[in-house]
Design an enzyme around this catalytic site. Structure first.
Site, PDB file in Angstrom:
ATOM      1  N   ASP A 169      13.606  -0.607   1.529  1.00  0.00           N
ATOM      2  CA  ASP A 169      12.819   0.282   0.720  1.00  0.00           C
ATOM      3  C   ASP A 169      12.063   1.319   1.563  1.00  0.00           C
ATOM      4  O   ASP A 169      12.322   1.463   2.631  1.00  0.00           O
ATOM      5  CB  ASP A 169      11.820  -0.798   0.064  1.00  0.00           C
ATOM      6  N   GLU A 572      19.802  -7.515   3.508  1.00  0.00           N
ATOM      7  CA  GLU A 572      18.972  -6.291   3.981  1.00  0.00           C
ATOM      8  C   GLU A 572      18.238  -6.599   5.331  1.00  0.00           C
ATOM      9  O   GLU A 572      18.180  -7.830   6.041  1.00  0.00           O
ATOM     10  CB  GLU A 572      17.636  -6.829   3.003  1.00  0.00           C
TER      11      GLU A 572
END
Length: 621
Positions: A169, A572
């Site tokens: 992000d 991730e």
């Protein structure tokens, strides 16, 4: 009467003054005398006195002006020089004309190859105005208005451009980012020679400086004391079905972000402040040759650490950081930050604090809790214990620190024992991966940190000429620790049941659907808005951009892995995870004989003159 003169060539010279001989007789006598005298060999000088100018014989000496040398020696010397010059020219001619056979150096080991890639992940995570040679073609300038939030909940207006995005992000979480920079600095301080051998020293220092420069923006670094600091930029909470645009709800390239990015600040955040102090203090040692910059970092570290001690509290209490990076305690950061500030300043008050029994007790340092052996962005105890063990191994400051340093050293030994397969402290998968987080998701970040600690402790013992350490009554060689580190890192590099490399771009088989906004959206001059990027999030196609060097979260407890973009527990990567990976890779890279830099970390530490312990109480009968 006779007179005796001295014959210049030896013998008496008799002159008969009373002799009445005629001149002819005297002349005859002198001629006889001359013949007798000349019957002995004369040198050139004597001959020239008697005989006058004669035909010149060939000279045996050469007059060079300042010295006279034998003609034979002169001829030999000049001849030798001429022959040598001809010989040298001939050899040079042969060397230049004969074809050369280049002997190639041994190819770099896997750890060095992976190190090159793992460092590139940090280039891809940079926020702000990127440097000219960032070498990630699909990244550009982004979030240039950070700090100038229009949110009603954020009253802060300051320049917060820069730093690093945490993971897939665009949030900047300062707590794990600080830990990442501390780990990178620690690895540079210990293994700068290995970074240099790999050609990555300047690169890793640039990465650290990018982080440190940003941290200095998050508080008033010129002040001696502060009452507030920035803890986070961006927002990710989507709980309760919130549809407000933020860094988790939206799926956008950082370069295209147009939604508001609120700034969070804290006034009671001991853990964050002490961790960031550790980051700046360790970086000051990395940049010790740049005195002005190093002192700037040290001053900032001191200010933060004072703030951490004066205004107690956990940075994540009562805010959204508790969802993503919840801090369980700040006592471990007090020990960790205190140790780094001692190394950065040489001020013994920091060492006194780091070795205070009460702080260690509050941190649970010696409670025998297994999780305290696991170094992470939340718990620094294992790292702090090793850092303080280093002091005991190489400087042995003695009283009043020895007792606590010995306890930390013992705790480090116990931690290392817990990593060994012979003990069953932690479970292992069938493929051999140690389960430091007890089978929960995202295991690799903890394993990379453990591999670094194990290799570093092994190198500490080697540097201290100590062949190993004890686990109870059993003695183990330092090689056992290196073997543990290698097996774990080799698993990450692809030596696992799935034959999958968990570092993007390393090997032939690695994750192609990494949970990462920038890597998953093509750079095609089309701007996708908040929801417009969802199609790339949900796409089954591989990422159009390769996030080189990213270590993904990792496999599950059964060695299983799902290469699915939407499942961040598998795919991730994070700053903290990659920092531990880089540290482990550089420690294992190159020649073992290179070892650690034993002295740089002690540059600011004054000479040790142990204070004698107090005398015993007077004896009373």
């Amino acid at each position: 009467m006779s007179m005796y003169g001295r014959d210049p060539w030896g013998g008496p010279l008799e002159i008969n003054t009373a002799d009445s001989a005629t001149d002819d007789d005297r002349s005859r006598n002198l001629q006889d005398f001359d013949r007798a005298a000349l019957s002995r060999p004369l040198d050139e000088t004597q001959q020239s006195w008697l005989l006058g100018p004669t035909e010149q014989k060939k000279k045996k000496y050469v007059d060079l002006g300042c010295i006279i040398v034998s003609r034979k020696i002169f001829v030999w010397t000049v001849g030798t020089l001429l022959v040598s010059a001809l010989l040298a020219g001939f050899i040079t001619l042969i060397v230049k004309t004969v074809p050369r056979h280049h002997h190639s150096h041994a190819p770099p080991d896997n750890y060095t190859l992976a190190l090159h890639k793992a460092l590139m992940f940090f280039n891809a995570q940079k926020s702000g105005r990127l440097p000219k040679h960032n070498n990630v073609s699909w990244r550009g300038n982004s979030c240039l208005n950070d700090g100038k939030s229009t949110s009603s909940s954020s009253s802060i207006t300051k320049d917060l451009v820069g730093g690093y995005y945490d993971a897939g992000d665009a949030i900047k979480f300062h707590f794990p980012a600080s830990f990442a920079m501390t780990m990178l600095s620690w690895s540079v301080i210990e293994y700068s020679a290995k970074y240099e051998a790999a050609g990555e020293l300047n690169h890793v220092k640039d990465i650290i400086k990018w982080g440190a420069d940003y941290f200095l923006k998050t508080f008033n670094h010129t002040a001696d004391s502060i009452s507030v600091m920035i803890s986070q930029v961006g927002k990710g909470d989507t709980s309760g079905g919130s549809t407000s645009e933020n860094d988790h709800y939206c799926w956008m390239r950082p370069e295209d972000i147009d939604y508001d990015r609120p700034v969070s600040q804290c006034s009671s955040c001991s853990d964050l402040a002490a961790e960031m102090a550790a980051a700046l203090a360790s970086a000051s040692i990395v940049f010790k040759d740049n005195k002005a910059y190093s002192q700037k970092l040290v001053h900032g570290a001191k200010t933060l650490f004072r703030f951490s001690r004066e205004q107690r509290g956990r940075y994540s209490a009562g805010n959204e950081a508790s969802i993503f990076y919840n801090s369980t305690s700040y006592w471990d950061e007090f020990i960790w930050g205190g140790a780094w500030l001692y190394y950065a300043t040489g001020n013994s008050s920091y060492l006194q604090l780091a070795t205070t029994t009460g702080i260690a007790r509050h941190a649970g340092a010696f409670w025998g809790i297994l999780d305290n052996s696991v170094l992470s962005w939340d718990n620094k105890l294992a790292g702090a214990a090793l850092l303080l063990s280093r002091l005991r191994l190489f400087l042995s400051p003695g009283y009043p620190y020895e007792e606590m340093l010995r306890t930390f050293h013992n705790q480090t030994s116990i931690t290392m024992c817990s990593f060994l397969p012979v003990f069953t402290s932690f479970n292992r998968t069938k493929g051999g991966l140690i389960q430091l987080n007890h089978g929960r998701p995202q295991p690799l970040q903890y394993i990379a940190n453990a591999a670094f600690l194990a290799t570093l402790f092994s190198d500490y013992l080697d540097a201290a000429d100590t062949p190993g350490w004890y686990c109870g009554p059993n003695f183990f060689s330092t090689d056992v620790l290196r073997e543990f580190a290698k097996t774990q890192i080799d698993y990450i590099l692809g030596k696992n049941p799935r034959k999958m490399s968990y570092i993007v771009g390393f090997g032939n088989h690695y994750p192609k659907h990494v949970h990462h906004r920038g890597a998953s959206i093509p750079k095609n001059k089309i701007r996708y808005n908040c929801k417009g990027g969802w199609k790339w999030r949900d796409s089954k196609k591989p990422n159009p951009n390769t996030l080189v060097g990213a270590m993904v979260a990792g496999p599950d407890k059964h060695d299983g892995f799902h290469d699915v973009r939407t499942n961040y527990n598998y795919t991730e990567p994070t700053l903290a995870g990659n920092a531990g990976l880089v540290a482990a890779l550089v420690a294992l890279s190159g020649k073992k004989s290179t070892g650690i830099d034993k002295n740089t970390i002690f540059s600011a530490v004054p000479p040790m003159f142990p204070t004698p312990p107090p005398p015993p109480a007077p004896w009373k009968p």
